[in-house]
Design a protein around this motif. Structure first.
Motif, PDB file in Angstrom:
ATOM      1  N   THR A   4      -7.905   1.597  -0.725  1.00  0.00           N
ATOM      2  CA  THR A   4      -7.277   1.708   0.587  1.00  0.00           C
ATOM      3  C   THR A   4      -6.654   3.096   0.707  1.00  0.00           C
ATOM      4  N   SER A   6      -3.943   4.905   3.223  1.00  0.00           N
ATOM      5  CA  SER A   6      -2.971   4.659   4.287  1.00  0.00           C
ATOM      6  C   SER A   6      -2.070   5.868   4.472  1.00  0.00           C
ATOM      7  N   THR A  13      -5.477  10.541   6.647  1.00  0.00           N
ATOM      8  CA  THR A  13      -6.143   9.369   6.058  1.00  0.00           C
ATOM      9  C   THR A  13      -7.610   9.267   6.452  1.00  0.00           C
ATOM     10  N   GLU A  80      -9.385   2.076   5.476  1.00  0.00           N
ATOM     11  CA  GLU A  80      -8.425   3.069   5.937  1.00  0.00           C
ATOM     12  C   GLU A  80      -7.585   2.490   7.072  1.00  0.00           C
ATOM     13  N   ARG A  82      -3.062   2.186   8.488  1.00  0.00           N
ATOM     14  CA  ARG A  82      -1.644   2.230   8.150  1.00  0.00           C
ATOM     15  C   ARG A  82      -1.219   1.085   7.239  1.00  0.00           C
ATOM     16  N   ALA A  84      -3.458  -0.942   5.561  1.00  0.00           N
ATOM     17  CA  ALA A  84      -4.579  -1.350   4.706  1.00  0.00           C
ATOM     18  C   ALA A  84      -4.114  -1.701   3.293  1.00  0.00           C
ATOM     19  N   ARG A  93      -4.602   1.530  -4.198  1.00  0.00           N
ATOM     20  CA  ARG A  93      -3.911   1.822  -2.938  1.00  0.00           C
ATOM     21  C   ARG A  93      -3.382   3.254  -2.934  1.00  0.00           C
ATOM     22  N   TRP A  95      -1.500   6.329  -0.573  1.00  0.00           N
ATOM     23  CA  TRP A  95      -0.690   6.674   0.602  1.00  0.00           C
ATOM     24  C   TRP A  95      -0.684   8.187   0.718  1.00  0.00           C
ATOM     25  N   TYR A 147       2.000   1.314  -3.625  1.00  0.00           N
ATOM     26  CA  TYR A 147       0.890   2.261  -3.738  1.00  0.00           C
ATOM     27  C   TYR A 147       0.700   2.763  -5.160  1.00  0.00           C
TER      28      TYR A 147
END
Length: 176
Positions: A4, A6, A13, A80, A82, A84, A93, A95, A147
């Motif tokens: 992901t 984010s 992103t 992708e 905010r 996710a 994950r 960020w 994350y």
């Protein structure tokens, strides 16, 4: 493997997710794509569906549930959006962070308008979203503890960001 990506608007992103999908030959699914699909399924334009989403929390829930479903049913994708990272349980994950002024500058570069107008819109949007995320999901968007990797996207260009994320992907076993 599920990855992901984010971050807040303008953090990079979409660019990072697209570059990674291209590098690894996997599909990239964005929350924006999910939003567009739901608008089409409801026979609405994006503007109409966006207006409805502002007043109807079930729209956010539909988008989030669709992302959860994609995350649990599919493998070897990059998701992708905010939220996710919150919607995918077993994922690497990521960020992406950038200061608000830099993000707004990028939004102006991408979409036009003045810095002052885009700053005002961004502040309003982020405050509104933060309240909705908390009310709907109990998510504090500022809590980055879920994350695996947090990257300041002002330190590296998109290719550098992808190199960092790629090292994390490869270190975690990569895509099969």
């Amino acid at each position: 493997m599920l990855v992901t990506v984010s971050g807040l608007p303008g953090s990079g992103t979409t660019t990072a997710a697209k570059l990674l999908a291209e590098k690894y030959g996997v599909e990239m699914i964005s929350a924006g794509d999910v939003f567009r699909t739901l608008a089409k399924e409801n026979s609405m334009s994006l503007a109409e569906f966006g207006k409805l989403a502002e007043s109807d929390p079930s729209i956010d829930r539909m988008i989030d549930e669709r992302q959860k479903k994609i995350a649990t049913e599919r493998d070897n994708i990059i998701l992708e959006g905010r939220l996710a990272g919150h919607m995918a349980q077993d994922a690497l994950r990521i960020w992406l962070h950038a200061p608000q002024e830099e993000r707004v500058r990028r939004i102006v570069e991408r979409e036009g308008s003045s810095f002052e107008i885009r700053l005002s819109e961004t502040v309003e949007r982020e405050l509104s979203e933060a309240v909705r995320y908390q009310e709907i999901h109990g998510i504090d968007i500022g809590d980055l503890s879920i994350y695996s990797l947090v990257i300041d996207s002002t330190t590296w260009d998109p290719n550098g960001i992808c190199m960092i994320i790629s090292a994390a992907i490869d270190g975690a076993g990569g895509f099969s």
